[in-house]
Scaffold this motif. Structure first.
Motif, PDB file in Angstrom:
ATOM      1  N   GLY A   1      -5.117  23.858   6.169  1.00 40.76           N
ATOM      2  CA  GLY A   1      -5.792  22.672   6.707  1.00 40.76           C
ATOM      3  C   GLY A   1      -4.877  21.903   7.647  1.00 40.76           C
ATOM      4  N   ASN A   2      -5.416  20.856   8.277  1.00 41.87           N
ATOM      5  CA  ASN A   2      -4.586  20.036   9.155  1.00 41.87           C
ATOM      6  C   ASN A   2      -3.674  19.136   8.323  1.00 41.87           C
ATOM      7  OD1 ASN A   2      -6.081  17.715   8.367  1.00 41.87           O
ATOM      8  ND2 ASN A   2      -7.623  18.144   9.938  1.00 41.87           N
ATOM      9  N   TYR A   3      -2.811  18.388   8.992  1.00 42.02           N
ATOM     10  CA  TYR A   3      -1.786  17.604   8.293  1.00 42.02           C
ATOM     11  C   TYR A   3      -2.411  16.627   7.298  1.00 42.02           C
ATOM     12  CZ  TYR A   3       2.204  14.551   7.459  1.00 42.02           C
ATOM     13  OH  TYR A   3       3.204  13.810   6.865  1.00 42.02           O
ATOM     14  N   GLN A   4      -3.496  15.937   7.712  1.00 37.79           N
ATOM     15  CA  GLN A   4      -4.123  14.967   6.830  1.00 37.79           C
ATOM     16  C   GLN A   4      -4.727  15.647   5.607  1.00 37.79           C
ATOM     17  OE1 GLN A   4      -3.860  11.558   7.243  1.00 37.79           O
ATOM     18  NE2 GLN A   4      -4.560  11.696   5.129  1.00 37.79           N
ATOM     19  N   GLU A   5      -5.338  16.815   5.823  1.00 40.32           N
ATOM     20  CA  GLU A   5      -5.914  17.557   4.702  1.00 40.32           C
ATOM     21  C   GLU A   5      -4.829  18.009   3.736  1.00 40.32           C
ATOM     22  OE1 GLU A   5      -9.847  19.468   6.951  1.00 40.32           O
ATOM     23  OE2 GLU A   5      -7.928  20.526   6.985  1.00 40.32           O
ATOM     24  N   VAL A   6      -3.708  18.462   4.296  1.00 37.28           N
ATOM     25  CA  VAL A   6      -2.579  18.889   3.457  1.00 37.28           C
ATOM     26  C   VAL A   6      -2.080  17.715   2.616  1.00 37.28           C
ATOM     27  CG1 VAL A   6      -0.144  19.579   3.537  1.00 37.28           C
ATOM     28  CG2 VAL A   6      -1.830  20.796   4.927  1.00 37.28           C
ATOM     29  N   MET A   7      -1.900  16.544   3.264  1.00 39.40           N
ATOM     30  CA  MET A   7      -1.378  15.380   2.547  1.00 39.40           C
ATOM     31  C   MET A   7      -2.368  14.897   1.483  1.00 39.40           C
ATOM     32  SD  MET A   7       1.561  15.149   3.699  1.00 39.40           S
ATOM     33  CE  MET A   7       2.038  13.680   2.793  1.00 39.40           C
ATOM     34  N   ASN A   8      -3.662  14.993   1.779  1.00 38.18           N
ATOM     35  CA  ASN A   8      -4.663  14.595   0.787  1.00 38.18           C
ATOM     36  C   ASN A   8      -4.579  15.468  -0.467  1.00 38.18           C
ATOM     37  OD1 ASN A   8      -5.619  12.576   2.443  1.00 38.18           O
ATOM     38  ND2 ASN A   8      -7.348  13.760   3.226  1.00 38.18           N
ATOM     39  N   LYS A   9      -4.393  16.772  -0.245  1.00 32.70           N
ATOM     40  CA  LYS A   9      -4.272  17.690  -1.396  1.00 32.70           C
ATOM     41  C   LYS A   9      -2.999  17.398  -2.191  1.00 32.70           C
ATOM     42  CE  LYS A   9      -6.706  21.583   0.800  1.00 32.70           C
ATOM     43  NZ  LYS A   9      -6.534  22.926   1.392  1.00 32.70           N
ATOM     44  N   LEU A  10      -1.903  17.229  -1.470  1.00 30.56           N
ATOM     45  CA  LEU A  10      -0.616  17.038  -2.145  1.00 30.56           C
ATOM     46  C   LEU A  10      -0.541  15.708  -2.882  1.00 30.56           C
ATOM     47  CD1 LEU A  10       1.868  18.450   0.540  1.00 30.56           C
ATOM     48  CD2 LEU A  10       1.011  19.584  -1.513  1.00 30.56           C
ATOM     49  N   SER A  11      -1.231  14.687  -2.353  1.00 30.65           N
ATOM     50  CA  SER A  11      -1.151  13.361  -2.968  1.00 30.65           C
ATOM     51  C   SER A  11      -1.838  13.310  -4.331  1.00 30.65           C
ATOM     52  CB  SER A  11      -1.770  12.313  -2.042  1.00 30.65           C
ATOM     53  OG  SER A  11      -3.151  12.555  -1.864  1.00 30.65           O
ATOM     54  N   THR A  12      -2.601  14.357  -4.665  1.00 35.70           N
ATOM     55  CA  THR A  12      -3.253  14.384  -5.976  1.00 35.70           C
ATOM     56  C   THR A  12      -2.287  14.775  -7.082  1.00 35.70           C
ATOM     57  OG1 THR A  12      -3.929  16.705  -5.705  1.00 35.70           O
ATOM     58  CG2 THR A  12      -5.457  15.014  -4.910  1.00 35.70           C
ATOM     59  N   ASP A  13      -1.107  15.265  -6.682  1.00 32.97           N
ATOM     60  CA  ASP A  13      -0.127  15.734  -7.666  1.00 32.97           C
ATOM     61  C   ASP A  13       1.001  14.703  -7.795  1.00 32.97           C
ATOM     62  OD1 ASP A  13       0.863  18.325  -9.222  1.00 32.97           O
ATOM     63  OD2 ASP A  13       2.588  17.450  -8.194  1.00 32.97           O
ATOM     64  N   GLY A  14       1.184  14.181  -9.018  1.00 38.23           N
ATOM     65  CA  GLY A  14       2.197  13.155  -9.229  1.00 38.23           C
ATOM     66  C   GLY A  14       3.603  13.622  -8.920  1.00 38.23           C
ATOM     67  N   ILE A  15       3.907  14.873  -9.242  1.00 36.97           N
ATOM     68  CA  ILE A  15       5.265  15.383  -9.010  1.00 36.97           C
ATOM     69  C   ILE A  15       5.560  15.460  -7.513  1.00 36.97           C
ATOM     70  CG2 ILE A  15       6.738  17.427  -9.219  1.00 36.97           C
ATOM     71  CD1 ILE A  15       5.517  17.872 -11.978  1.00 36.97           C
ATOM     72  N   VAL A  16       4.591  15.947  -6.738  1.00 37.84           N
ATOM     73  CA  VAL A  16       4.802  16.016  -5.286  1.00 37.84           C
ATOM     74  C   VAL A  16       4.908  14.613  -4.691  1.00 37.84           C
ATOM     75  CG1 VAL A  16       3.829  16.770  -3.088  1.00 37.84           C
ATOM     76  CG2 VAL A  16       3.700  18.264  -5.078  1.00 37.84           C
ATOM     77  N   ARG A  17       4.128  13.653  -5.236  1.00 38.43           N
ATOM     78  CA  ARG A  17       4.275  12.267  -4.767  1.00 38.43           C
ATOM     79  C   ARG A  17       5.695  11.784  -5.002  1.00 38.43           C
ATOM     80  NH1 ARG A  17      -0.694  11.350  -7.325  1.00 38.43           N
ATOM     81  NH2 ARG A  17       0.295  10.111  -8.947  1.00 38.43           N
ATOM     82  N   GLY A  18       6.266  12.215  -6.111  1.00 36.72           N
ATOM     83  CA  GLY A  18       7.672  11.879  -6.380  1.00 36.72           C
ATOM     84  C   GLY A  18       8.597  12.524  -5.363  1.00 36.72           C
ATOM     85  N   TYR A  19       8.335  13.809  -5.028  1.00 36.26           N
ATOM     86  CA  TYR A  19       9.140  14.498  -4.012  1.00 36.26           C
ATOM     87  C   TYR A  19       9.069  13.781  -2.663  1.00 36.26           C
ATOM     88  CZ  TYR A  19       9.495  18.674  -7.044  1.00 36.26           C
ATOM     89  OH  TYR A  19       9.773  19.551  -8.061  1.00 36.26           O
ATOM     90  N   LEU A  20       7.877  13.283  -2.331  1.00 33.03           N
ATOM     91  CA  LEU A  20       7.666  12.674  -1.007  1.00 33.03           C
ATOM     92  C   LEU A  20       8.481  11.397  -0.806  1.00 33.03           C
ATOM     93  CD1 LEU A  20       3.842  13.280  -0.589  1.00 33.03           C
ATOM     94  CD2 LEU A  20       5.633  14.171   0.897  1.00 33.03           C
ATOM     95  N   LYS A  21       8.984  10.836  -1.877  1.00 30.04           N
ATOM     96  CA  LYS A  21       9.856   9.671  -1.749  1.00 30.04           C
ATOM     97  C   LYS A  21      11.207  10.059  -1.148  1.00 30.04           C
ATOM     98  CE  LYS A  21       7.716   7.221  -5.623  1.00 30.04           C
ATOM     99  NZ  LYS A  21       7.911   6.661  -6.991  1.00 30.04           N
ATOM    100  N   ASN A  22      11.494  11.379  -1.208  1.00 35.47           N
ATOM    101  CA  ASN A  22      12.734  11.891  -0.618  1.00 35.47           C
ATOM    102  C   ASN A  22      12.502  12.118   0.879  1.00 35.47           C
ATOM    103  OD1 ASN A  22      14.493  14.176   0.371  1.00 35.47           O
ATOM    104  ND2 ASN A  22      15.446  13.785  -1.625  1.00 35.47           N
ATOM    105  N   GLU A  23      13.230  11.392   1.713  1.00 37.21           N
ATOM    106  CA  GLU A  23      13.005  11.442   3.161  1.00 37.21           C
ATOM    107  C   GLU A  23      13.219  12.837   3.727  1.00 37.21           C
ATOM    108  OE1 GLU A  23      14.382   9.013   7.208  1.00 37.21           O
ATOM    109  OE2 GLU A  23      15.171   8.445   5.233  1.00 37.21           O
ATOM    110  N   ASP A  24      14.231  13.560   3.213  1.00 35.97           N
ATOM    111  CA  ASP A  24      14.515  14.901   3.710  1.00 35.97           C
ATOM    112  C   ASP A  24      13.351  15.847   3.416  1.00 35.97           C
ATOM    113  OD1 ASP A  24      16.337  17.017   4.741  1.00 35.97           O
ATOM    114  OD2 ASP A  24      16.204  17.753   2.674  1.00 35.97           O
ATOM    115  N   PHE A  25      12.811  15.752   2.205  1.00 39.42           N
ATOM    116  CA  PHE A  25      11.661  16.584   1.826  1.00 39.42           C
ATOM    117  C   PHE A  25      10.447  16.257   2.696  1.00 39.42           C
ATOM    118  CE2 PHE A  25       7.707  17.076  -0.548  1.00 39.42           C
ATOM    119  CZ  PHE A  25       7.772  18.411  -0.928  1.00 39.42           C
ATOM    120  N   ALA A  26      10.179  14.962   2.871  1.00 41.40           N
ATOM    121  CA  ALA A  26       9.015  14.533   3.668  1.00 41.40           C
ATOM    122  C   ALA A  26       9.118  15.029   5.101  1.00 41.40           C
ATOM    123  CB  ALA A  26       8.900  13.009   3.636  1.00 41.40           C
TER     124      ALA A  26
END
Length: 543
Positions: free
Chosen positions: A129-154
């Motif tokens: 999917g496009n970037y927004q679709e990818v982020m929507n899917k990933l934001s449903t997972d608490g662990i990935v939301r935790g990863y996204l706080k890491n600037e390098d990972f994001a």
């Protein structure tokens, strides 16, 4: 009269002409007219779809293409139009299927072949999917939301957009991307884990498992913290402030990295008038917020706004304004802007109040009187200005300043000062006399009468009001009616109400029918007064 076939030919001709001329909006209209006449003709939908696509109306283009295919399933161009719309709508997988259907019907068409290649390329690049679709899917997972706080990972995730191969390569160097692939692809985490153990090694996978356990623990603590915060909020609403503090402290123990909990404590301290403790809680909240990445603008803005609220309660208006301004630099919140302006007004009022000194006001008044007697009205006004600042509730000072405006024929400003004087002291007879004098100068006789009569209600022997009233009556009876004066008088609500009164309307009708002149006296007291007012206003005249 044209029959239906002739009308169709006419609108179809217009559609073709406007399409060829590049006027696609008009072409859409004409094709629509043609469709109304021949709703089952597939080619009309295909052509209108092309117009919509050119106008970037892709949803409309898609539905027209679908209708075309429905009417004629073996029409290759219908599938092509559908594929073009799907590409623009970023439905790349669907576009691949549509291009393939078009090629089944027209295998040698190079345009369809090129479209298929482009669609496959885009489908591969956007397989998740496009970037927004990818982020929507990933934001449903608490662990990935935790990863996204890491600037390098994001940043790595953003850089892999449209590049699935890069995303799979990242999984080999950063084990956190194992979970990303799992969420986006649906491949079971166990399968990905086993594959990576064989490919990279057991230790590599164990590291990410440790990271995930840590994040899961943080999520658990965050949930517990929110529960304690909710309890604290309930106690705060019930004004049980000490209990509220206990819950907020417990929330902080569970999740010390959330600045809002410190702000909750600050709110309690403000209610308890413990302002220094409130400011200290705000400073801690600010330090915690500044450590979060990406920078949480909303939360930082709230911290500065809370500081502003605290300083406002302390009546330290300069510090409050500074805090509000800093908050607005982070987030332009209308509610905070309103508070900031209210604070600025309070500061102004405080400064004005501190400036009040009746003794100094009297000195400035005396200086102003000297300048006035000497004919230096500008300097006199400056002294009266300063006197008013020192004693803003002195009705006398406003009248004095009004007289300086009169000397330079600034009648409107003079009246404004007179009205302010009467607002302060409604029984100040001199103000009514001066007000009447101004209206007399302006030939606003009805207003002059009203001012003098109000003064005489307070003191029936006041010489200035009596003399003003006499001069006004002399002037108004010998001054002929004037359209300009009448129009100006009609701006007064009292005059408008009088003109709309049925008794006055009947009287004016009788005067028009029997124009023997207007008599100022009338047996009816109401009509007698009305005639006097209308003569003064320049609406009626005496013969």
């Amino acid at each position: 009269m044209l029959d239906q076939e002739e009308r169709y030919k006419e609108v179809a001709s217009k559609a073709k002409a406007t399409f060829s001329a590049g006027d696609y909006s008009s072409a859409v209209k004409h094709f629509s007219d043609a469709i109304n006449l021949k709703p089952n003709y597939h080619l009309l939908y295909a052509n209108r779809s092309a117009c919509h696509a050119t106008l970037k109306q892709y949803e409309e283009a898609y539905y027209d293409a679908k209708k075309c295919i429905e009417l004629k399933p073996d029409f290759a161009r219908g599938y092509y139009r559908k594929a073009v719309a799907e590409l623009s709508l970023e439905r790349y997988g669907d576009a691949v299927v549509s291009f393939e259907e078009a090629l089944k019907l027209d295998p040698e068409n190079s345009q369809y072949q090129q479209g298929l290649e482009e669609a496959k390329k885009l489908a591969d690049e956007n397989m998740f999917g496009n970037y927004q679709e990818v982020m929507n899917k990933l934001s449903t997972d608490g662990i990935v939301r935790g990863y996204l706080k890491n600037e390098d990972f994001a940043n790595k995730l953003k850089g892999s957009q449209g590049k699935p191969k890069v995303l799979f390569e990242l999984m080999k160097t950063d084990p956190k991307f194992m979970r990303v692939i799992h969420i986006l692809s649906g491949i079971p985490m166990e399968e990905i884990t086993e594959a990576m153990k064989k490919s990279v090694g057991t230790e590599y996978v164990e590291n990410v498992e440790q990271d995930e356990r840590k994040i899961e623990e943080e999520l658990k603590n965050a949930t517990l913290a929110e529960e304690e915060k909710a309890k604290g909020n309930a106690e705060y609403s019930a004004k049980n402030f000490d209990k509220a503090l206990l819950y907020y402290d417990t929330a902080i123990k569970h999740n010390p990295k959330e600045p809002i909990y410190y702000l909750n404590k600050a709110s309690v301290f403000i209610e308890q008038k413990k302002f220094e403790e409130a400011l200290n809680a705000c400073e801690i909240a600010l330090r915690v917020a500044e450590e979060i990445s990406p920078r949480p603008l909303q939360k930082i803005a709230k911290v500065h706004a809370k500081k502003g609220n605290c300083y406002l309660q302390m009546k330290e208006f300069d510090n409050a304004i500074k805090a509000y301004d800093t908050s607005l630099l982070e987030v332009n919140d209308p509610a905070i802007k309103k508070k900031r302006n209210e604070c600025a007004q309070l500061k102004k009022e405080q400064e004005e109040k501190a400036y009040i000194n009746p003794e100094l006001a009297e000195k400035h008044r005396e200086e102003g009187n000297k300048y006035y007697r000497d004919g230096n009205y500008i300097e006199a006004r400056k002294q009266y200005d300063e006197a008013i600042k020192r004693s803003p509730q002195s009705a006398v000072l406003y009248v004095n300043r009004a007289l300086t405006w009169l000397k330079v024929l600034e009648h409107a400003k003079a009246l404004q000062d007179i009205d302010h004087s009467l607002k302060i002291d409604p029984k100040y007879i001199k103000a009514y006399a001066k007000k009447g004098n101004i209206h007399l100068q302006l030939k606003e006789f009805h207003r002059a009468l009203l001012a003098y009569e109000k003064g005489l209600e307070l003191d029936g022997s006041n010489k200035e009001c009596l003399e003003g009233l006499r001069r006004t009556e002399e002037e108004m009876y010998r001054t002929p009616p004037s359209e300009d004066r009448a129009q100006k008088a009609m701006q007064d609500e009292d005059v408008r109400l009088l003109m709309n009164d049925p008794r006055v309307a009947q009287m004016l009708k009788e005067m028009r029918e029997n124009p023997q002149g207007v008599k100022a006296s009338n047996p009816d007291p109401f009509l007698s007064k009305a005639i006097r007012t209308l003569i003064a206003a320049g609406i009626l005249g005496m013969r």
